[in-house]
Enzyme design. Structure first.
Site, mmCIF file in Angstrom:
data_model
loop_
_atom_site.group_PDB
_atom_site.id
_atom_site.type_symbol
_atom_site.label_atom_id
_atom_site.label_comp_id
_atom_site.label_asym_id
_atom_site.label_seq_id
_atom_site.Cartn_x
_atom_site.Cartn_y
_atom_site.Cartn_z
ATOM 1 N N ASP A 114 -4.916 -17.232 -31.967
ATOM 2 C CA ASP A 114 -3.532 -17.359 -31.499
ATOM 3 C C ASP A 114 -2.997 -15.935 -31.451
ATOM 4 O OD1 ASP A 114 -0.822 -17.684 -31.165
ATOM 5 O OD2 ASP A 114 -0.470 -18.697 -33.079
ATOM 6 N N LYS A 142 3.550 -8.744 -26.603
ATOM 7 C CA LYS A 142 3.211 -9.912 -25.789
ATOM 8 C C LYS A 142 4.286 -10.177 -24.724
ATOM 9 C CE LYS A 142 2.173 -14.820 -26.436
ATOM 10 N NZ LYS A 142 1.925 -15.856 -27.445
ATOM 11 N N GLU A 193 -0.549 -22.932 -25.418
ATOM 12 C CA GLU A 193 -0.186 -23.098 -26.833
ATOM 13 C C GLU A 193 0.156 -24.549 -27.198
ATOM 14 O OE1 GLU A 193 2.748 -20.017 -27.281
ATOM 15 O OE2 GLU A 193 1.222 -18.456 -27.174
ATOM 16 N N ASP A 219 8.586 -26.010 -30.130
ATOM 17 C CA ASP A 219 8.150 -24.762 -30.772
ATOM 18 C C ASP A 219 9.345 -23.834 -30.973
ATOM 19 O OD1 ASP A 219 7.116 -22.273 -31.373
ATOM 20 O OD2 ASP A 219 5.531 -22.313 -29.868
#
Ligand code: AMP
Length: 629
Positions: free
Chosen positions: A16, A77, A176, A200
């Site tokens: 991850d 990211k 994800e 999330d």
């Protein structure tokens, strides 16, 4: 251990690659697990520092981020595969300068060099690769890496490039939310189509996705995971909750807006840490107070801060409503209603907040899955996908029965089984318990798995506490414990004290980490030890009950001793001593106790104490005529 340098490609690991933290995992016959570093850290902060003599990755880089601000990169990211112009347009706020590199792509300008987000990602991936090689003792060259469902082609290509720079062949990229569903084994047991929502909520961003899982049509095909819709907010998360708490602390300290602008960086950092700490504690407690020591001319030197859970929930309510609006929007996009959703999975550290869980449960009208650590669930799913690609999932326990009995610890270290092994799932059972000490306001619920009778011989699945029970005499609280194992094998344990309404719960995945061989061993051990275990369980129960009897009888005897015939008192005292001796001996070594003799002494004491019981009731009626029953 050093990595084996032979040419074998080694195992495929799951990764991850997160905005804040990253992790590596593997899934073998024991199920998915995180590959920890040598010092036991499971998460690796996705932070990289470029020192003149080398690169520092992870916790050390994160800890020194403020001191070495001009050489440290975090949240890279957010820039992967995006143009500098796009990042400016979106108003991304990052603690470093973003400049246009080749083809206008976003790059990071540091003190004396410019780096690409791919290079930063590669350092994080390389650190995870080393961690995996040390932990597995094998060379690792292949990985499954997770990416947000909304990543476009350019962002996915940039992720793959980061892998290549780290010497890793990214054999598959998994969305994800799909990884989160895979970690729970969703879609594997079901022969029907399933619709799952993944909610999330992390530190800085919020995402919600709807997935559809379709079972394979042919035996050698994989379950199809399709992202039907996603929505979110790239500027909503736990950091905002910290900010609200910080504002509240400053309000209480009487610091006005102007003064807030002038606070030192150190004071702001201390306040933020304090706010986050309070937020963590409010996930477990109804109220927290903290003494904060500050070194800032605009703030009092020491500050006592108090916040209740309900006032914190009030503060974050508008933000939670925004997440729920996004849930409604994503359902509308997928042309679905809440009643079409089979499961809801929680991801991200901020979903530990009870109010977040409640808001999700209320909106979807079903309890969300919380059994796996919300920071690890995506990484674990990457490991599951890796093992599917390697074709070695056949050993895993994917059963439609519970392989081992499930129960809870009772006083004295025995296990009360609520669900027995081989029950078909889904299944539920409940049992009533009480307290063993007067005025006890908290009860530990220890969830266990196994066939043996004593806690020490079973596998611990988790512990939670039912707290703030109003003080009552021992045995009066009515604590109902319910076990539910659903069709995915996820166990939810719920405890409620009926008189006060206090409740608490936990979710676990009992089959994690269990191999078929282990199940066989546990089963055969239980046969080997059956007789000794039954004896121990019986003696423990006798000891607990006898101790309660002795306590009650001695107290009553003290109260009414003078009203009783001395020979009766003497014989009762002798019986009490006998039982006390048995209790003491059984505490030292259960195997030396004759359970029948212990039982007989306890029965005799109970029988002989009837006269005492009557005298005690008569005495209390004389003292308080309204108290008889
Ligand atoms: P993530 O980005 O998924 O790692 O989530 C990090 C966020 O989760 C941060 O804002 C943390 O403060 C928050 N968080 C972690 N643990 C807890 C907790 N026990 N209660 C409330 N928030 C938490």
């Amino acid at each position: 251990m050093t990595p084996d340098s032979n040419a074998s490609p080694g195992p495929i690991i799951g990764i991850d690659l997160g905005t804040t933290n990253s992790l590596a995992s593997i899934c073998d016959e024991r199920g998915p697990r995180v590959l920890a570093s040598r010092d036991g850290s499971r998460l690796l902060p996705s932070v990289v520092r470029y020192d003149p003599d080398g690169v520092v990755v992870g916790e050390a880089a994160r800890a020194g981020a403020i001191r070495h601000a001009t050489r440290t990169v975090s949240s890279a990211k957010r820039l992967l595969g995006r143009s500098a112009a796009e990042c400016m347009r979106n108003g991304l706020q990052l603690p470093y300068q973003v400049v246009a590199g080749p083809r206008g792509l976003a790059c990071i300008k540091l003190e004396d060099q410019t780096v690409t987000p791919q290079e930063v990602g590669a350092h994080v991936l390389a650190a995870l690769r080393t961690r995996a090689e040390e932990s597995l003792g094998q060379t690792v060259t292949r990985a499954v890496v997770t990416v947000p469902a909304y990543f476009d082609d350019a962002q996915r290509t940039a992720t793959r490039d980061a892998g290549r720079l780290a010497g890793l062949d990214v054999v598959r990229m998994v969305n994800e939310p799909t990884a989160a569903a895979l970690a729970y084994g969703l879609g594997e047991r079901s022969a029907e189509e399933r619709t799952v929502v993944v909610y999330d909520l992390g530190g800085g961003t919020f995402d919600v996705s709807v997935l559809r899982m379709s079972p394979p049509e042919e035996e050698d095909e994989e379950t199809l995971y399709e992202v039907l819709a996603t929505a979110g907010d790239t500027r909503l998360g736990g950091d905002d909750f910290d900010q609200l708490l910080m504002n509240r602390i400053l309000d209480d300290a009487g610091v006005d807006q102007d003064a807030r602008e002038g606070l030192s960086l150190e004071a702001l950092q201390a306040l933020r840490r304090c706010a986050e700490q309070m937020k963590f504690e409010l996930s477990n407690r109804d109220q927290v107070s903290l003494d904060l020591q500050l070194e800032d001319r605009l703030l009092p030197r020491s500050l006592r801060v108090e916040v209740t859970r309900s006032s914190f929930e009030g503060m974050i309510q508008p933000l939670l409503e925004r997440t729920i609006k996004a849930c409604a929007a994503v359902l509308a996009d997928a042309k679905l209603q809440t009643s079409d959703i089979d499961r809801v999975v929680l991801v991200g550290g901020s979903t530990r907040i009870p109010a977040v869980r409640d808001a999700v449960e209320t909106f979807f009208d079903c309890p969300p899955y919380t059994a796996l650590d919300p920071d690890e669930v995506v990484g674990l799913g990457a490991g599951v996908q890796a093992s599917i690609l390697e074709g070695n999932r056949s050993d895993m326990l994917l059963l439609d029965v519970i392989p081992l009995s499930l129960g809870i610890e009772t006083v004295g270290g025995a296990v009360a089984k609520l669900l027995t092994r081989n029950s078909s799932i889904p299944v539920r059972a409940s049992e009533r318990f009480s307290t063993s000490i007067d005025g006890q306001t908290s009860v530990k619920i220890h969830v266990l798995q196994g066939e043996r009778e004593l806690v020490d011989d079973c596998r611990s699945l988790g512990i939670f506490h039912l707290t703030e029970i109003p003080p009552m005499p021992a045995g009066i609280p009515r604590i109902e414990v319910e076990f539910i194992v659903d069709a995915d094998g996820v166990l939810s344990v719920h405890a409620v004290e009926r008189r006060s309404g206090r409740q608490a719960s936990i979710q676990v995945v009992p089959s994690f980490g269990l191999t078929p061989e282990e199940v066989d061993r546990i089963e055969s051990d239980s046969f080997t030890h059956a007789r000794a275990d039954m004896h121990a369980h019986r003696v423990i129960d006798l000891r607990v009950n006898a101790a309660l009897d002795v306590k009650w009888i001695s107290e009553a005897l003290e109260r009414v001793r003078d009203e009783l015939d001395p020979t009766y008192v003497q014989s009762l005292t002798g019986l009490l001593d006998d039982v006390r001796a048995q209790i003491r001996l059984s505490g030292e070594d259960v195997t030396r106790i004759d359970a029948d003799a212990f039982h007989a002494s306890k029965e005799l004491l109970d029988k002989e104490s009837i006269r005492l019981h009557e005298a005690a009731i008569a005495a209390s009626l004389r003292e308080d005529p309204g108290s008889g029953s």
